[in-house]
Structures are given as C-alpha cells and as structure tokens.
Design a protein around this motif. Structure first.
Motif, mmCIF file in Angstrom:
data_model
loop_
_atom_site.group_PDB
_atom_site.id
_atom_site.type_symbol
_atom_site.label_atom_id
_atom_site.label_comp_id
_atom_site.label_asym_id
_atom_site.label_seq_id
_atom_site.Cartn_x
_atom_site.Cartn_y
_atom_site.Cartn_z
ATOM 1 N N HIS A 225 0.818 -1.217 0.000
ATOM 2 C CA HIS A 225 0.000 0.000 0.000
ATOM 3 C C HIS A 225 0.850 1.264 0.000
ATOM 4 C CE1 HIS A 225 -3.773 -2.184 0.725
ATOM 5 N NE2 HIS A 225 -3.082 -2.948 1.545
ATOM 6 N N ALA A 228 -0.139 4.733 1.684
ATOM 7 C CA ALA A 228 -1.583 4.952 1.699
ATOM 8 C C ALA A 228 -2.185 4.374 2.985
ATOM 9 C CB ALA A 228 -2.225 4.301 0.485
ATOM 10 N N GLY A 230 -5.105 3.040 5.534
ATOM 11 C CA GLY A 230 -6.275 2.205 5.299
ATOM 12 C C GLY A 230 -6.920 1.751 6.593
ATOM 13 N N ASP A 249 -7.041 0.064 1.139
ATOM 14 C CA ASP A 249 -6.616 1.409 1.543
ATOM 15 C C ASP A 249 -7.593 2.466 1.037
ATOM 16 O OD1 ASP A 249 -5.926 2.071 -1.170
ATOM 17 O OD2 ASP A 249 -3.996 1.067 -0.904
ATOM 18 N N ILE A 250 -7.297 3.733 1.360
ATOM 19 C CA ILE A 250 -8.206 4.832 1.024
ATOM 20 C C ILE A 250 -8.202 5.153 -0.462
ATOM 21 C CG2 ILE A 250 -8.043 5.858 3.320
ATOM 22 C CD1 ILE A 250 -6.029 7.851 2.203
ATOM 23 N N TYR A 251 -7.288 4.540 -1.222
ATOM 24 C CA TYR A 251 -7.251 4.742 -2.664
ATOM 25 C C TYR A 251 -7.888 3.575 -3.412
ATOM 26 C CZ TYR A 251 -4.134 8.565 -1.461
ATOM 27 O OH TYR A 251 -3.607 9.716 -0.924
ATOM 28 N N SER A 252 -8.715 2.822 -2.731
ATOM 29 C CA SER A 252 -9.530 1.757 -3.329
ATOM 30 C C SER A 252 -8.733 0.556 -3.798
ATOM 31 C CB SER A 252 -10.354 2.310 -4.502
ATOM 32 O OG SER A 252 -11.122 3.423 -4.118
ATOM 33 N N LYS A 253 -7.546 0.360 -3.293
ATOM 34 C CA LYS A 253 -6.745 -0.804 -3.670
ATOM 35 C C LYS A 253 -6.835 -1.859 -2.564
ATOM 36 C CE LYS A 253 -3.448 1.617 -6.635
ATOM 37 N NZ LYS A 253 -2.012 1.909 -6.893
ATOM 38 N N ILE A 272 -9.238 -3.882 -7.879
ATOM 39 C CA ILE A 272 -9.638 -2.485 -8.077
ATOM 40 C C ILE A 272 -10.978 -2.455 -8.806
ATOM 41 C CG2 ILE A 272 -9.057 -0.248 -9.103
ATOM 42 C CD1 ILE A 272 -6.157 -1.037 -9.049
ATOM 43 N N THR A 275 -15.324 3.535 -7.916
ATOM 44 C CA THR A 275 -15.558 4.740 -8.651
ATOM 45 C C THR A 275 -16.423 4.450 -9.586
ATOM 46 O OG1 THR A 275 -16.200 6.779 -8.950
ATOM 47 C CG2 THR A 275 -14.461 6.346 -10.421
ATOM 48 N N SER A 284 -16.807 1.162 0.150
ATOM 49 C CA SER A 284 -15.957 2.298 -0.197
ATOM 50 C C SER A 284 -16.691 3.598 0.074
ATOM 51 C CB SER A 284 -15.556 2.214 -1.678
ATOM 52 O OG SER A 284 -14.925 3.414 -2.098
#
Length: 429
Positions: A225, A228, A230, A249-253, A272, A275, A284
């Motif tokens: 990560h 990032a 999470g 994590d906060i970036y959607s990974k 992933i 969005t 999310s």
C-alpha cells in the motif's frame, strides 16, 4: 495501560512484585446504591438530555456489565479465543482481546493483549437470593473484583485496525510453540502481522516472561500500500489451511496476502473496482459495496450493491452507511446493481454501532404480531416507530468505534470507544 472502572470511586491497584504483571481491581461496597425512583427511561431519538441530566445504566436489564478504561484510546480490537471451551454460560467469565492504541506520537503506540478475568454477574438493586438456588448459582453471584492483566509490544504509528487470525469453533488455542497471528494496520500505511501467542502464554503462566524474539518485531509487513492509509482488513481461512488476509486502503486498492510454509506473501496486483473461502465483500466512500471472487481473473468485482462496512452471514450481507441506515442484502438475489432483499436465517442476530454513541442489538427473525399491532396506541413523540427487530440499546460510551460478539460466550458483547471498553451481556439475547 488500562483498568476497570469503579462506579463507586474506590479503585485499588495491586502490583505483583514477583511476576511484574499489573493487576487492577475494583472494590465494591457491601451495599449497592439505590437508584433514584424518579429516574425516567431514555429513548434515543425521542428524548434529549437537559443541561444537568445524565444517563445512568439500568442494571436490571444486564446479566453482566463491566467498563474498562485505557491510557490511550484503542479504537480497534478483536477477541482472542482461549481454551476454556465454547458455549460458556457460567460466571465469573473471562475474556482475552487484542487491541492497538492511538497515542499522542507514533513512537508511544502499542499493540496490547488484555486478559480480563473474574467478570461476575452485575449486581442489581433489590436482588434477593431464592432459597431454591443451588450452590453453583451462589458462586456465580459472588461479590468479587474483576481483574485486568495485559502484555504489550511497541507499535510504531497509531493502529487503525486490528484483526486476529480465525480459529474454528472447538479448536484449541495453538500450542505455545505455535503462532497465533494478529494483523494491525498502522497509520503509516503499513500492515504488520504479529505472533501474539507468547503474550498470551506470559499472561497464563506464573513466570510471566515474554519471548521477545517472537514478539518485538512483526513476523511480516505488507508494504504494497506504500504510504496509503487504510482501515479495511480481515482474515479468512482457505480449504488448503493457508491463511488469507485482505487489506484495503483509502485509494480503493485491495491486496491479498497469503500464508506459506515459510511465512507470508502479498500478491502484487490489487483488486480495483470502486468509482466462503473465495468470496469477500468490501465497501468504499463511493457508497457502494462490491462482492469479489479471488478466483476471478482480472481482479474485477463479480457483483455490486449501491450505497453502503460489511458483515456476511450465510447468504446475507449487512451494510451500514454514513446516513445512519442499516441494510440487509441477500447475495443470492444480487446482480450487477443489486436490490435490497432481506431473508432472515437462523443466524439472524447482529450488533451495530454508530456515531450516535449507541450499540444496538437486532434480530432479523422477529416479526411484529398483527394482533399486537392493532393494540399499540402509543405514538412516539418523534413520529418514528421503534422497529420490532431492535432488541436492545446500550449507551454510555463516547465515539463508539467497534463492537464484537465473544465467540465462546453466547450473547456477550465487547465494544470500544474513545473513552474505553465495555463488556456486557443483556437479558435480551
């Protein structure tokens, strides 16, 4: 590090000079203070506390209720299994949990195993002994002090989430020489996997010595990560016996880490799309829930549900949203943009916590009787009906973050908040 709260303000700490383990006890007066007969029942959402009003617990609805304070907030925890057996009903109870701190600086944080013993039944005002009670019941109601012991290891960075490896029901605690893994997600963006079995062994043995070679450093660290941060993390056991750890994590990974004969390995390709041994669910900030199958190529989700943290039981998925709503989904009826399809099963009881400082207990199998519906003339002041599935509302904590059932003590709930832990069992379940 922590202590049980004494509602009668006469706390005593006892330091064992020989073992070095700290024991914090709570002394209870011989006579319970009587509740004010003028106290009124408080209904969340319908009543608002006045300037000089405070909430006091009604211990007549609790079988057991204990409060534990800590030096630093512990906003995530998990329950550790023990060798005391499943389906335990006798008191005093005991429980073991693992938690991580949110200290003032990164270097002051710790990962801690708490051992709580002598958790007796809650004393009630006006309670009298029945002459027909046997000696076992008398032992359950002894007026003794709850005891807290703990062992800690340094943890760099605040702990966002803690999860212990799953152990099947009925399986004994791993032998002292075998690992019992706990994962912690640090605010630094790293996920650490620790072996807490030596900490448990130190709490259960007279010597109290900790094998520092096994505990002072993580057994494995997930660096995928990067930096990032999470919060999403959970374990699962596979058919082959290997452990699987999912971290988002906060970036959607979302990364999958799997145990191997020599340690752990993390897959380089994340899941992933924002969005059961191969299926998991995630949520999310885009207000969606995704259902995944690790066997699917391309790391794309296989189903999605719009608008809503997640719990799965049988075919049911329970999600909660920022708007304060709880939704129940039937995964058998979910397609690419699924619909809400409640379908209660025998595993229909769940607990929830929210930003309203409440822990609520629900039973989806409860249905309101038509005859009772016709006789209900009371209309809530707020105009909102109380759903029949709502069994219990527990309050008294500030900023509740997590709640877990104890897997070996039916009906026992443990919750953590910014001001400490609560351990309780109600008459409702």
């Amino acid at each position: 590090m922590g202590e049980f709260e004494d509602p009668w303000e006469d706390e005593v700490e006892d330091e064992d000079e020989f073992t070095g383990r700290r024991r914090t006890v709570m002394e209870v007066d011989d006579e319970n203070p009587r509740r004010n007969p003028g106290h009124l029942r408080f209904h969340p959402g319908r009543h608002v506390l006045g300037k000089d009003e405070v909430l006091e617990p009604d211990d007549s609805v609790y079988i057991m209720r204990h409060t534990m304070n800590t030096d630093w907030p512990c906003l995530s925890f998990d329950v550790l299994r023990d060798d005391e057996g499943d389906q335990r009903q006798r008191f005093p109870a005991r429980a073991c949990i693992v938690s991580g701190t949110q200290a003032d600086t990164a270097k002051n944080n710790k990962l801690t195993v708490f051992k709580m013993t002598q958790l007796h039944k809650t004393q009630k005002d006006g309670e009298s002994d029945d002459s027909d009670n046997d000696e076992d019941d008398d032992e359950d109601n002894l007026d003794e002090d709850p005891v807290l012991e703990y062992r800690s290891v340094p943890h760099f960075g605040g702990v966002n989430r803690v999860r212990a490896q799953p152990l099947p029901a009925g399986q004994p605690l791993p032998a002292p020489s075998q690992p019992y893994f706990v994962a912690s997600w640090a605010e630094t963006g790293k996920v650490h996997i620790w072996d807490v079995r030596p900490l448990i062994y130190a709490l259960d043995t007279p010597s109290g010595n900790v094998d520092k070679e096994r505990t002072e450093k993580p057994r494995y660290t997930v660096d995928a990560h990067s930096r990032a941060e999470g919060f999403a993390m959970d374990w699962a056991a596979s058919d082959t016996g290997a452990l699987r750890l999912l971290t988002g994590d906060i970036y959607s990974k979302i990364y999958l880490t799997t145990s191997t004969p020599t340690g752990f390995t993390t897959q380089k390709t994340p899941f992933i799309s924002h969005t059961s041994s191969t299926v998991f669910a995630s949520c999310s900030a885009d207000q969606s829930v995704r259902v995944w199958d690790v066997r699917s190529k391309g790391r794309q989700n296989v189903a999605g549900i719009e608008r809503h943290t997640v719990a799965i039981t049988a075919y049911l998925l329970i999600s909660g949203g920022d708007e304060g709503g709880i939704k129940i989904w039937d995964l058998r009826s979910v397609n690419k943009r699924g619909t809400n399809a409640p379908d209660p099963t025998p595993d229909s009881v769940f607990a929830a916590s929210g930003a309203d400082d409440q822990v609520t207990l629900w039973d989806l199998a409860v249905e309101q009787d038509d005859e009772e519906t016709g006789t209900m003339d009371d209309t809530p002041e707020s105009g909102q009906d109380i759903p029949p599935q709502l069994l219990f509302v527990h309050q008294g904590q500030k900023d509740v973050k997590e709640v877990h059932w104890h897997p070996q003590i039916p009906g026992t709930v443990i919750s953590t908040a910014r001001d400490g832990f609560n351990v309780f069992k109600t008459i409702s379940i």
